[in-house]
Design an enzyme around this catalytic site. Structure first.
Site, PDB file in Angstrom:
ATOM      1  N   LYS A 170      25.733  56.872  10.145  1.00  0.00           N
ATOM      2  CA  LYS A 170      27.042  56.663   9.543  1.00  0.00           C
ATOM      3  C   LYS A 170      27.223  57.727   8.467  1.00  0.00           C
ATOM      4  O   LYS A 170      26.235  58.248   7.927  1.00  0.00           O
ATOM      5  CB  LYS A 170      27.100  55.263   8.907  1.00  0.00           C
ATOM      6  CG  LYS A 170      28.485  54.725   8.708  1.00  0.00           C
ATOM      7  CD  LYS A 170      28.966  53.904   9.892  1.00  0.00           C
ATOM      8  CE  LYS A 170      30.375  53.396   9.668  1.00  0.00           C
ATOM      9  NZ  LYS A 170      30.881  52.597  10.786  1.00  0.00           N
ATOM     10  N   GLY A 180      43.257  41.392   6.874  1.00  0.00           N
ATOM     11  CA  GLY A 180      43.406  42.822   7.138  1.00  0.00           C
ATOM     12  C   GLY A 180      44.014  43.064   8.510  1.00  0.00           C
ATOM     13  O   GLY A 180      43.377  42.825   9.529  1.00  0.00           O
ATOM     14  N   VAL A 181      45.280  43.504   8.508  1.00  0.00           N
ATOM     15  CA  VAL A 181      45.934  43.780   9.796  1.00  0.00           C
ATOM     16  C   VAL A 181      46.203  45.285   9.916  1.00  0.00           C
ATOM     17  O   VAL A 181      47.317  45.729  10.115  1.00  0.00           O
ATOM     18  CB  VAL A 181      47.218  42.936   9.999  1.00  0.00           C
ATOM     19  CG1 VAL A 181      46.858  41.528  10.440  1.00  0.00           C
ATOM     20  CG2 VAL A 181      48.073  42.887   8.737  1.00  0.00           C
ATOM     21  N   GLY A 182      45.114  46.043   9.777  1.00  0.00           N
ATOM     22  CA  GLY A 182      45.174  47.493   9.969  1.00  0.00           C
ATOM     23  C   GLY A 182      44.997  47.800  11.450  1.00  0.00           C
ATOM     24  O   GLY A 182      45.533  47.080  12.299  1.00  0.00           O
ATOM     25  N   VAL A 212      42.374  47.523  13.690  1.00  0.00           N
ATOM     26  CA  VAL A 212      41.777  46.476  14.533  1.00  0.00           C
ATOM     27  C   VAL A 212      42.551  45.162  14.401  1.00  0.00           C
ATOM     28  O   VAL A 212      42.884  44.522  15.399  1.00  0.00           O
ATOM     29  CB  VAL A 212      40.294  46.240  14.169  1.00  0.00           C
ATOM     30  CG1 VAL A 212      39.707  45.138  15.049  1.00  0.00           C
ATOM     31  CG2 VAL A 212      39.490  47.518  14.312  1.00  0.00           C
ATOM     32  N   TYR A 257      45.565  44.497  13.703  1.00  0.00           N
ATOM     33  CA  TYR A 257      46.855  44.491  14.401  1.00  0.00           C
ATOM     34  C   TYR A 257      46.655  44.214  15.899  1.00  0.00           C
ATOM     35  O   TYR A 257      47.320  43.344  16.473  1.00  0.00           O
ATOM     36  CB  TYR A 257      47.575  45.842  14.203  1.00  0.00           C
ATOM     37  CG  TYR A 257      48.784  45.972  15.095  1.00  0.00           C
ATOM     38  CD1 TYR A 257      49.990  45.360  14.758  1.00  0.00           C
ATOM     39  CD2 TYR A 257      48.707  46.668  16.305  1.00  0.00           C
ATOM     40  CE1 TYR A 257      51.090  45.443  15.596  1.00  0.00           C
ATOM     41  CE2 TYR A 257      49.798  46.751  17.155  1.00  0.00           C
ATOM     42  CZ  TYR A 257      50.995  46.139  16.793  1.00  0.00           C
ATOM     43  OH  TYR A 257      52.070  46.210  17.636  1.00  0.00           O
TER      44      TYR A 257
HETATM   45  P1  NAD Z   1      41.998  49.851   8.666  1.00  0.00           P
HETATM   46  O1  NAD Z   1      41.825  50.609   7.417  1.00  0.00           O
HETATM   47  O2  NAD Z   1      42.950  50.352   9.682  1.00  0.00           O
HETATM   48  O3  NAD Z   1      42.431  48.335   8.346  1.00  0.00           O
HETATM   49  C1  NAD Z   1      41.901  47.604   7.299  1.00  0.00           C
HETATM   50  C2  NAD Z   1      43.037  46.811   6.707  1.00  0.00           C
HETATM   51  O4  NAD Z   1      42.510  45.921   5.746  1.00  0.00           O
HETATM   52  C3  NAD Z   1      44.075  47.688   6.009  1.00  0.00           C
HETATM   53  O5  NAD Z   1      45.373  47.380   6.467  1.00  0.00           O
HETATM   54  C4  NAD Z   1      43.888  47.351   4.532  1.00  0.00           C
HETATM   55  O6  NAD Z   1      45.098  47.429   3.799  1.00  0.00           O
HETATM   56  C5  NAD Z   1      43.371  45.921   4.614  1.00  0.00           C
HETATM   57  N1  NAD Z   1      42.636  45.488   3.432  1.00  0.00           N
HETATM   58  C6  NAD Z   1      41.780  46.177   2.649  1.00  0.00           C
HETATM   59  N2  NAD Z   1      41.295  45.398   1.668  1.00  0.00           N
HETATM   60  C7  NAD Z   1      41.863  44.183   1.837  1.00  0.00           C
HETATM   61  C8  NAD Z   1      41.765  42.954   1.139  1.00  0.00           C
HETATM   62  N3  NAD Z   1      41.002  42.816   0.065  1.00  0.00           N
HETATM   63  N4  NAD Z   1      42.476  41.900   1.595  1.00  0.00           N
HETATM   64  C9  NAD Z   1      43.264  42.022   2.682  1.00  0.00           C
HETATM   65  N5  NAD Z   1      43.407  43.163   3.375  1.00  0.00           N
HETATM   66  C10 NAD Z   1      42.715  44.224   2.959  1.00  0.00           C
HETATM   67  O7  NAD Z   1      40.539  49.657   9.291  1.00  0.00           O
HETATM   68  P2  NAD Z   1      40.181  49.200  10.772  1.00  0.00           P
HETATM   69  O8  NAD Z   1      39.890  50.389  11.578  1.00  0.00           O
HETATM   70  O9  NAD Z   1      41.158  48.222  11.260  1.00  0.00           O
HETATM   71  O10 NAD Z   1      38.786  48.463  10.519  1.00  0.00           O
HETATM   72  C11 NAD Z   1      38.733  47.191   9.915  1.00  0.00           C
HETATM   73  C12 NAD Z   1      37.283  46.772   9.749  1.00  0.00           C
HETATM   74  O11 NAD Z   1      36.641  46.730  11.030  1.00  0.00           O
HETATM   75  C13 NAD Z   1      36.425  47.703   8.895  1.00  0.00           C
HETATM   76  O12 NAD Z   1      35.448  46.961   8.226  1.00  0.00           O
HETATM   77  C14 NAD Z   1      35.750  48.602   9.911  1.00  0.00           C
HETATM   78  O13 NAD Z   1      34.543  49.128   9.443  1.00  0.00           O
HETATM   79  C15 NAD Z   1      35.511  47.603  11.026  1.00  0.00           C
HETATM   80  N6  NAD Z   1      35.392  48.212  12.343  1.00  0.00           N
HETATM   81  C16 NAD Z   1      36.392  48.969  12.831  1.00  0.00           C
HETATM   82  C17 NAD Z   1      36.247  49.524  14.094  1.00  0.00           C
HETATM   83  C18 NAD Z   1      37.360  50.343  14.702  1.00  0.00           C
HETATM   84  O14 NAD Z   1      37.314  50.581  15.913  1.00  0.00           O
HETATM   85  N7  NAD Z   1      38.347  50.774  13.943  1.00  0.00           N
HETATM   86  C19 NAD Z   1      35.071  49.324  14.824  1.00  0.00           C
HETATM   87  C20 NAD Z   1      34.083  48.511  14.296  1.00  0.00           C
HETATM   88  C21 NAD Z   1      34.241  47.966  13.038  1.00  0.00           C
END
Ligand code: NAD
Length: 361
Positions: free
Chosen positions: A81, A180-182, A184, A186
């Site tokens: 990482k 968290g609706v980023g 993943v 979403y």
């Molecule tokens: P992202 O940044 O797109 O989404 C994260 C969301 O969480 C954002 O919208 C952010 O505003 C919100 N957030 C942050 N702090 C918060 C809080 N205290 N309360 C509520 N919401 C909050 O990230 P992502 O790509 O969707 O990943 C989300 C999680 O999943 C991370 O921990 C990441 O490591 C993990 N993950 C992601 C993937 C992937 O394919 N993207 C794969 C494995 C694990």
């Protein structure tokens, strides 16, 4: 930095490298935890850490998690990482990504990078101009945004956990609280909504919330209200360490199953969930869809093959939860034991390939 080697010993890393580029302002740490199963692969997180120790701790925890994740997902990959200490919204520049690409390249393929929080597919495309050791880009056979597959895998894991918890085989009418609706969160909301689940969501960015409320009829709550939400399932999809002594007492759910990495603040939090009778789907086992997706690039990407492999996360979670029940241990420990077993067997196999003299070292 105090205690670096102590940290490396605790987490069992092979290599941790610090990179600094004065011109672009890059401050990055790459952690190679294990290459026992193959080259280490894991995303790059860009985050405004409070201090260097916090960034180091994060890269050590996350890269170790990747070793276990690749093992349980059945991939011939090790765990790595990277973290870049910067605000992704205000400090990211093409020059910084170029310097980071050169840093990755200098490790000669021992570490393969990909997307994580604060990084986009476009950023990977930029990085790929400086190293071939990057996956998840949009061109040259890139698999693009992995978060759809991560969400699909989490969705499979949730179904397995629901069955295990005795809540049936359908998600129809079940309530899921998503933190968290980023990226993943979403897509997970989309899968869950299509399966008839009711959504309670939170985020710290209003735009993200608005979209999910509009598209899937979700109910939005304040960030600190999500733990106590009246829902059968809590899906953490923001940042790590959110299952802890402050939040666990608030949980009303029967299941915790989400994409965030390193959800348990400390190991004992997994025991507390277990004692509370909450079914926990271990983070690295349920969120491996994105890893399976990007790893597929290394063998020539095939969408159908990836979908079939990610669907198996259902079986992996079901298997871990059964082991947990049979051995009377929390699921996170059952997952660790499974990963350790796979790694130990691989080490033995690796050893047999070498001369006895080398193995004796
Ligand atoms: P992202 O940044 O797109 O989404 C994260 C969301 O969480 C954002 O919208 C952010 O505003 C919100 N957030 C942050 N702090 C918060 C809080 N205290 N309360 C509520 N919401 C909050 O990230 P992502 O790509 O969707 O990943 C989300 C999680 O999943 C991370 O921990 C990441 O490591 C993990 N993950 C992601 C993937 C992937 O394919 N993207 C794969 C494995 C694990």
């Amino acid at each position: 930095m105090m205690g670096v080697f102590q940290d490396l010993e605790t987490y069992g890393h092979e290599q941790v490298t610090f990179f600094h580029d004065k011109k672009s302002g890059l401050k990055a740490i790459i952690g190679v935890h294990s290459t026992v199963l193959g080259p280490s692969l894991g995303g790059t997180r860009m985050w405004k850490y409070t201090d260097e120790q916090a960034a180091l701790r994060d890269v050590l925890r996350l890269s170790r998690g990747m070793t276990f994740k690749a093992a349980v997902a059945g991939l011939k990959l090790g765990g790595g990482k990277a973290v870049i200490m910067a605000d992704a919204r205000t400090e990211k520049t093409p020059e910084m990504l170029a310097a980071f690409g050169r840093a990755v390249d200098s490790l000669g393929g021992k570490y393969i990078t990909a997307e994580d929080v604060g990084m986009s597919v476009e950023d990977i495309d930029t990085i790929r101009k400086y190293t071939s050791h990057a996956v998840g880009g949009s061109n040259e056979g890139g698999s693009g945004d992995p978060s759809v597959m991560t969400a699909f895998g989490v969705f499979q894991g949730i179904k397995a956990a629901v069955k295990h918890a005795g809540l049936g085989t359908s998600l129809e009418g079940l309530k899921v609280a998503i933190q968290g609706v980023g990226h993943v969160g979403y897509h997970l909301a989309s899968y869950l909504s299509a399966a008839g689940a009711k959504l309670i969501i939170t985020d710290i960015y209003p735009n993200q919330i608005e979209k999910v409320v509009q598209e899937f009829g979700a109910i939005a709550v304040e960030p600190d209200q999500i733990y106590g939400a009246d829902a059968e399932i809590f899906a953490p999809c923001a940042l790590g360490a959110i299952l802890n002594q402050r939040t666990i007492p608030q949980l009303k759910c029967k299941i915790v199953a989400g994409s965030a990495n390193n959800q348990l603040e400390v190991d004992s939090d997994g025991f507390d969930l277990f004692r509370k009778g909450i079914v926990y789907a271990p983070d690295y086992a349920i969120n491996s869809g994105g890893l399976i997706n990007v790893a597929a690039e290394l063998d020539g990407y095939n969408h159908e093959r990836v979908l079939a492999k990610v669907s198996k996360i259902y079986n992996t979670i079901a298997d871990i939860l059964e082991r947990s029940e049979a051995e009377h241990i929390p699921p996170h420990q059952a997952a660790d034991r499974l990963a350790e077993q796979i790694l130990a067997e691989a080490s033995l196999g690796k050893c047999q390939d070498k001369t006895l003299e080398l193995c004796a070292r």
